[in-house]
Design a protein around this motif. Structure first.
Motif, short mmCIF file in Angstrom:
data_model
loop_
_atom_site.label_atom_id
_atom_site.label_comp_id
_atom_site.label_asym_id
_atom_site.label_seq_id
_atom_site.Cartn_x
_atom_site.Cartn_y
_atom_site.Cartn_z
N THR A 136 0.83 -1.21 0.00
CA THR A 136 0.00 0.00 0.00
C THR A 136 0.86 1.25 0.00
N GLU A 173 -1.32 -4.39 -5.23
CA GLU A 173 -0.96 -3.06 -4.75
C GLU A 173 -2.22 -2.21 -4.62
N ALA A 174 -2.35 -1.53 -3.49
CA ALA A 174 -3.46 -0.59 -3.26
C ALA A 174 -2.84 0.78 -3.04
N ALA A 193 -6.94 4.39 -4.13
CA ALA A 193 -7.42 3.02 -3.95
C ALA A 193 -7.04 2.46 -2.59
N CYS A 194 -6.21 3.20 -1.86
CA CYS A 194 -5.76 2.73 -0.54
C CYS A 194 -6.73 3.21 0.53
N LYS A 253 -11.24 -1.15 0.85
CA LYS A 253 -10.57 -1.90 -0.22
C LYS A 253 -9.46 -2.78 0.33
N LEU A 254 -8.76 -2.29 1.34
CA LEU A 254 -7.70 -3.11 1.93
C LEU A 254 -8.28 -4.34 2.63
N SER A 308 -9.32 -6.85 -0.04
CA SER A 308 -8.17 -7.49 -0.68
C SER A 308 -7.50 -8.49 0.26
#
Length: 415
Positions: free
Chosen positions: A304, A338-339, A343-344, A348-349, A352
């Motif tokens: 991230t 990769e975030a 997108a981080c 979303k984390l 994922s």
């Protein structure tokens, strides 16, 4: 980006250790040890501006002291690891540990002051060699002010990636076959030491080594764990704390409001770090050297990164590479998810991480990719052959990147 070497009037040679994919050593003088012998000491001016650079620099210093035919005196900028090897830093390394574009602006005046101080100290020290490790923003400017850059007569040697040092240190210097470049920690011992229940899900968190990135990333990691705790009732997080007092203080304060049980692991203790990796199911990390360490441990991870929105905008539209983590760059493939930037987000984390933990195919892909990455970051056969031709006995202690770098400096100087 590979940093070049310079030669100038008073600085007799210089080298830089830096590349996004590999570590190279550049040397611009072949008479360093001859001159040092006449003066009965080898003076090396070395600068590192971040935790990983401090580790690399300290290992290089230790290797130089082992191999140099004359006593060595160091000057420059570094952290606690380099100070243990005899460096009295001109100022705290944290003063130049700033990354980003917008993030640099508030520190610009101090940055210039420290740069001037470093340049003046370098000339007063009259070094035979100048070494910069990482921190390209500061290093480029330092080398430029040490009287221009020239490329004639330079020699380059790929010395291998610094994380290979961990393998040899934890294997007590034994010779390691290429397919064995990995570290398997003692996860069971780690769980017992920290009283982690046998059925608990352990996630390793690596929020970064600089205060600016830790303050940005740790709250995101915290909210991510908050979203995951219902899916994993016995969730335990292991937070790795970089050997940086400011980072340590920040994480220690933040942990009081942590949503799930947490264990803090101090940095700078390789066996403890890899024991924690082995006890973990996956890792969530801020982009950096840790992505390579996780590959070495064969621990599946999610990379991230967040920065100031202006910095993110510049990177998004100006970056020439599609990935940010070194394993993906080396393989030119998004093997590690990769975030980044917008997108981080915790949502979303969390999504994922759940997918990664529940999908053995994705996990195995990272494990297989790690073997390819290790092959790419090992010293080349050409480097090995060159050292053998120079009469060096090839044995495990020499097989570390720091020893190759140190021997290359001295051997080029003796030609």
């Amino acid at each position: 980006m590979l940093l070049a070497a310079i030669r100038c009037t008073k600085i007799k040679s210089s080298i830089c250790l830096k590349s996004p994919s590999r570590r190279y050593l550049w040397v611009s003088s072949r008479f360093v040890t001859d001159r040092a012998a006449k003066e009965e000491e080898l003076r090396i001016f070395i600068v590192a501006g971040e935790v990983s650079g401090d580790t690399i620099g300290s290992r290089l210093m230790a290797s130089l002291k082992k191999l140099s035919p004359v006593p060595i005196r160091f000057s420059g900028v570094g952290g606690s690891m380099m100070s243990k090897q005899g460096l009295k830093s001109l100022f705290p390394m944290d003063n130049i540990a700033v990354m980003g574009i917008w993030e640099l602006l508030p520190h610009l005046y101090n940055f210039r002051v420290k740069l001037k101080e470093t340049v003046e100290a370098a000339f007063m020290f009259h070094p035979h060699v100048v070494v910069t490790v990482d921190s390209k923003g500061f290093s480029f400017r330092l080398l430029k002010q040490l009287r221009g850059c020239q490329s004639k007569g330079l020699a380059a040697t790929f010395v291998g990636h610094p994380i290979l040092e961990d393998v040899l240190e934890l294997n007590m210097g034994k010779e390691i076959a290429l397919h064995e470049w990995k570290i398997t920690g003692n996860g069971e011992d780690f769980r017992k030491t920290y009283a982690i229940p046998s059925g608990a899900t352990v996630i390793t968190l690596l929020p970064g080594s600089r205060l600016q990135e830790v303050t940005r990333m740790l709250p995101i990691f915290s909210n991510t764990m908050k979203l995951l705790k219902d899916s994993f009732p016995e969730l335990v997080t292991v937070i790795h704390v970089a050997p940086n007092q400011l980072v340590d203080n920040f994480i220690t304060r933040a942990i009081h409001k942590w949503p799930v049980p947490a264990i803090l692991i101090p940095g700078g203790i390789p066996h403890l770090k890899y024991d924690a990796f082995n006890a973990s199911r996956v890792a969530l990390c801020t982009s950096g050297t840790v992505a390579m360490e996780l590959q070495l441990a064969r621990l599946p991870c999610l990379v991230t990164y967040r920065a100031h929105f202006l910095t993110e905008w510049v990177i998004r539209y100006k970056a020439k590479i599609p990935y940010i983590s070194l394993p993906n760059i080396l393989l030119d493939s998004p093997v590690i998810p990769e975030a980044l930037f917008q997108a981080c987000t915790p949502t979303k984390l969390a999504s994922s991480l759940k997918e990664l933990m529940n999908n053995t195919v994705l996990q195995q892909q990272q494990v297989v990719a790690a073997e390819k990455v290790m092959e790419l970051i090992c010293p080349s056969n050409r480097t090995v052959n060159n050292l053998q031709q120079q009469g060096m006995r090839w044995r495990p202690p020499i097989y570390t990147p720091s020893m190759i770098a140190a021997s290359t400096i001295l051997s080029y100087a003796q030609r």
